[in-house]
Design a protein around this motif. Structure first.
Motif, PDB file in Angstrom:
ATOM      1  N   ALA A   1      45.395  81.941  56.303  1.00  0.00           N
ATOM      2  CA  ALA A   1      44.494  81.184  55.429  1.00  0.00           C
ATOM      3  C   ALA A   1      43.833  80.004  56.120  1.00  0.00           C
ATOM      4  O   ALA A   1      43.879  78.880  55.618  1.00  0.00           O
ATOM      5  CB  ALA A   1      45.273  80.709  54.200  1.00  0.00           C
TER       6      ALA A   1
ATOM      7  N   ARG B   1      45.215  81.894  49.319  1.00  0.00           N
ATOM      8  CA  ARG B   1      45.314  83.281  49.788  1.00  0.00           C
ATOM      9  C   ARG B   1      46.276  84.076  48.913  1.00  0.00           C
ATOM     10  O   ARG B   1      46.024  85.258  48.622  1.00  0.00           O
ATOM     11  CB  ARG B   1      45.760  83.315  51.250  1.00  0.00           C
TER      12      ARG B   1
ATOM     13  N   SER C   1      38.504  79.900  45.594  1.00  0.00           N
ATOM     14  CA  SER C   1      39.401  80.861  46.239  1.00  0.00           C
ATOM     15  C   SER C   1      39.519  82.134  45.419  1.00  0.00           C
ATOM     16  O   SER C   1      39.431  83.245  45.959  1.00  0.00           O
ATOM     17  CB  SER C   1      40.794  80.232  46.430  1.00  0.00           C
TER      18      SER C   1
END
Length: 209
Positions: free
Chosen positions: A14, A43, A70
């Motif tokens: 990540a 992640r 994200s």
């Protein structure tokens, strides 16, 4: 998990890109609370949402938009993430960075107290709900999650270990009690199959039955 282990995982899986790194830097400069999720937690959310083929996500607690960006990155072009934020200045900050990330068509940030907004969503179905907001209403958020998330969908909550306070019987403030009760329900409620992953401050994950 040791700091070295966490650094290894984050560096490998990540690494922050410029958009997220800039978001974090600007959040620090402008005085947003330093409580955004970490890159590797981002992640983890991406892996979970991809695993269930998520197209619609509900987030409680936007802050600066790090987690929204994200998660939205895993959604298909016609996917939708609705994020609820009580603080207008946080919502405006997040909207700017969502736009910079090119995700304005997938992310909606709605200003309001989550407990007031959630009833207006009754009847909708989401593939996942991510809870990262005030702790006292966690049990109420849990019940709304089970009402709004489809069978096979995910209920996810950050800070499930609450800085280790859930482990200390001497800690009995309202927030700690709420986190403990959320975890207890995640572990025992037959409507969900759950676990707490002990990464950072603990990520609670439940599959709605």
């Amino acid at each position: 998990m040791s700091d070295r282990t966490g650094e290894y995982i984050a560096a490998l899986f990540a690494p922050e890109d410029e958009i997220l790194a800039t978001l974090r830097e600007e959040a620090d400069r402008t005085g947003l609370p330093p409580i955004a999720i970490s890159a590797d937690e981002g992640r983890l959310l991406q892996v979970l949402l991809t695993g269930i083929g998520a197209r619609s996500v509900l987030e409680v607690g936007t802050l600066g938009g790090y987690s929204a960006i994200s998660m939205a990155r895993t959604l298909p072009p016609d996917g939708h993430l609705l994020s609820l934020e009580i603080e207008p200045s946080h919502a405006e900050f997040a909207r700017r960075h969502v736009a910079r990330a090119g995700l304005g068509d997938r992310v909606e940030i709605r200003i309001g107290r989550a407990l007031d907004v959630l009833p207006s969503l009754d009847g909708q179905r989401f593939d996942a709900m991510f809870i990262d907001a005030d702790k006292e209403p966690l049990v109420t958020y849990f019940e709304w999650a089970l009402r709004l998330v489809r069978p096979g969908g995910l209920v996810i909550a950050d800070n499930a270990l609450w800085g280790g306070r859930v482990l200390d019987p001497e800690n009995d403030d309202e927030k700690t009690r709420a986190v403990r009760e959320f975890n207890r329900r995640l572990a025992t409620d037959p409507r969900v199959l759950g676990i707490v992953v002990p990464t950072h401050d603990g990520v609670a994950i439940g599959v709605v039955r």
